[in-house]
Motif scaffolding. Structure first.
Motif, PDB file in Angstrom:
ATOM      1  N   VAL A  18      96.806  11.456  14.595  1.00 18.90           N
ATOM      2  CA  VAL A  18      96.424  10.395  15.520  1.00 18.90           C
ATOM      3  C   VAL A  18      95.431   9.436  14.879  1.00 18.90           C
ATOM      4  O   VAL A  18      95.459   8.226  15.144  1.00 18.90           O
ATOM      5  N   ALA A  19      94.556   9.944  13.998  1.00 18.62           N
ATOM      6  CA  ALA A  19      93.591   9.067  13.330  1.00 18.62           C
ATOM      7  C   ALA A  19      94.302   7.956  12.577  1.00 18.62           C
ATOM      8  O   ALA A  19      93.826   6.812  12.512  1.00 18.62           O
ATOM      9  N   ARG A  31      99.510  24.063  20.108  1.00 22.29           N
ATOM     10  CA  ARG A  31      98.525  24.098  19.048  1.00 22.29           C
ATOM     11  C   ARG A  31      98.049  25.521  18.795  1.00 22.29           C
ATOM     12  O   ARG A  31      97.836  25.938  17.671  1.00 22.29           O
ATOM     13  N   ARG A  32      97.857  26.293  19.868  1.00 28.48           N
ATOM     14  CA  ARG A  32      97.421  27.668  19.678  1.00 28.48           C
ATOM     15  C   ARG A  32      98.493  28.483  18.950  1.00 28.48           C
ATOM     16  O   ARG A  32      98.204  29.282  18.067  1.00 28.48           O
ATOM     17  N   ALA A  33      99.765  28.243  19.337  1.00 24.27           N
ATOM     18  CA  ALA A  33     100.845  28.952  18.655  1.00 24.27           C
ATOM     19  C   ALA A  33     100.922  28.545  17.189  1.00 24.27           C
ATOM     20  O   ALA A  33     101.163  29.366  16.309  1.00 24.27           O
ATOM     21  N   ILE A  92     102.922  10.227  20.675  1.00 29.86           N
ATOM     22  CA  ILE A  92     103.669  11.248  21.418  1.00 29.86           C
ATOM     23  C   ILE A  92     104.217  12.309  20.466  1.00 29.86           C
ATOM     24  O   ILE A  92     104.169  13.512  20.753  1.00 29.86           O
ATOM     25  N   ALA A  93     104.714  11.865  19.309  1.00 27.97           N
ATOM     26  CA  ALA A  93     105.276  12.813  18.346  1.00 27.97           C
ATOM     27  C   ALA A  93     104.207  13.648  17.665  1.00 27.97           C
ATOM     28  O   ALA A  93     104.477  14.757  17.208  1.00 27.97           O
ATOM     29  N   SER A  94     102.966  13.138  17.607  1.00 32.00           N
ATOM     30  CA  SER A  94     101.923  13.799  16.836  1.00 32.00           C
ATOM     31  C   SER A  94     101.086  14.760  17.651  1.00 32.00           C
ATOM     32  O   SER A  94     100.576  15.750  17.113  1.00 32.00           O
ATOM     33  N   ILE A  95     100.883  14.473  18.928  1.00 32.23           N
ATOM     34  CA  ILE A  95      99.974  15.278  19.738  1.00 32.23           C
ATOM     35  C   ILE A  95     100.741  16.440  20.342  1.00 32.23           C
ATOM     36  O   ILE A  95     101.603  16.253  21.200  1.00 32.23           O
ATOM     37  N   ALA A  96     100.424  17.622  19.894  1.00 30.09           N
ATOM     38  CA  ALA A  96     101.090  18.819  20.412  1.00 30.09           C
ATOM     39  C   ALA A  96     100.419  19.283  21.695  1.00 30.09           C
ATOM     40  O   ALA A  96      99.218  19.088  21.884  1.00 30.09           O
TER      41      ALA A  96
END
Length: 314
Positions: free
Chosen positions: A246-247, A293-295, A284-288
């Motif tokens: 996202v950065a 994210r935990r998985a 949208i594609a980058s933010i899980a």
């Protein structure tokens, strides 16, 4: 706070490559091929210096993966410079950024990687934003304002950098790998310089390499490419994969702001809307999702995503 500032500085360096390249070419201070050669050679010098300072040596090997990286980096460097003969800094950065993300998505599909629905949706949005921006005859900043040759050159640069990013995901030492790739790409960019036709200067004659043009290329190579990548590889392990991705959404926006301030470029409403669509799709594609994210942390996939995020700057 220190991590935030280092990340912001890195994104600014990536965006500055677009501004510096356009600034050097718009007034005929240097030819596109010359800029690419000076940029990659000076970038190689500073990256090699950093690796030797750290390790005491530089490894050039790498087999087929090495040469895939070298060739794709060379295509990126030459295409990037050629595109900025005509494209504004912000427009070029957006086309590059969106094209890289679409290329990497296509590579993931070709490699059979499992892709969640959000990545399909994000890639589709980013692609639609680029198509709408460049659609012929739509006016207000559409393809009428973007010469086809420049768009094709930046598309080639995007494909080159996308392939470079895909190849670079397997690098155990990204800084050393990048230094070796820059070194080996230098003679290829030099060869491309001799294959390019002479470019007419604004006042007549052929474009030469003035001191001012070379200085801008050196700043791009040493500071915003070489040192910029070195700083990014230092910051990247401390960032979550989603944050790193996202950065990089800020890069086209910073490039657009730099074009307005330093080059007096005025992007139209169409560019602004297209930028929102492209960057929104990438977000949208980058933010899980949080559970994803935990998985990812449990399986180690987050670290692989970080490596892929680290190579999508400009």
């Amino acid at each position: 706070m220190r991590l935030f500032l280092a990340t912001a500085l890195t994104m600014t360096a990536f965006a500055a490559n677009s501004v510096l390249n356009r600034m050097a070419l718009v007034d005929g201070r240097i030819g596109a091929g010359d800029f690419a050669v000076w940029r990659v050679a000076s970038g190689a010098a500073v990256l090699l210096f950093l690796v030797v300072l750290r390790d005491g040596r530089i490894a050039i090997g790498g087999g087929r993966g090495r040469w895939a990286g070298v060739l794709s980096l060379s295509v990126y460097m030459v295409g990037f410079s050629l595109a900025y003969l005509s494209l504004d800094a912000g427009a070029g950065a957006l086309i590059l950024f969106g094209g890289v993300q679409v290329t990497m998505f296509g590579g993931a599909v070709a490699l059979g990687e499992p892709l969640p629905a959000r990545r399909w949706l994000g890639a589709a949005l980013a692609f639609c934003g680029l198509v709408w921006l460049l659609w012929p005859g739509s006016g207000a900043g559409g393809a009428d304002a973007f010469p086809a040759a420049a768009v094709l050159a930046m598309a080639a640069a995007a494909i080159g950098w996308g392939i470079y990013s895909l190849v670079g995901r397997a690098a155990a030492d990204p800084l050393q790998s990048t230094a070796a790739n820059f070194l080996l790409a230098s003679p290829l960019c030099w060869a491309a310089l001799w294959l390019l036709p002479p470019m007419p200067a604004p006042g007549g004659g052929e474009i030469g390499a003035s001191a001012g043009g070379i200085a801008l290329a050196l700043v791009s190579g040493v500071v915003t490419s070489g040192l910029g990548y070195a700083l990014w590889y230092t910051v990247l392990p401390r960032l979550a994969a989603s944050v790193a991705s996202v950065a990089q959404l800020s890069v086209p926006v910073i490039a657009m702001a730099g074009g307005v301030v330093f080059l007096e470029e005025v992007p139209g409403w169409r560019f602004g809307v297209a930028a929102l669509v492209v960057l929104g799709g990438v977000a949208i594609a980058s933010i899980a999702p949080r559970s994803g994210r935990r998985a990812g942390q449990r399986s180690g996939s987050q670290r692989a995503d970080q490596r892929s995020s680290g190579s999508s700057g400009s």
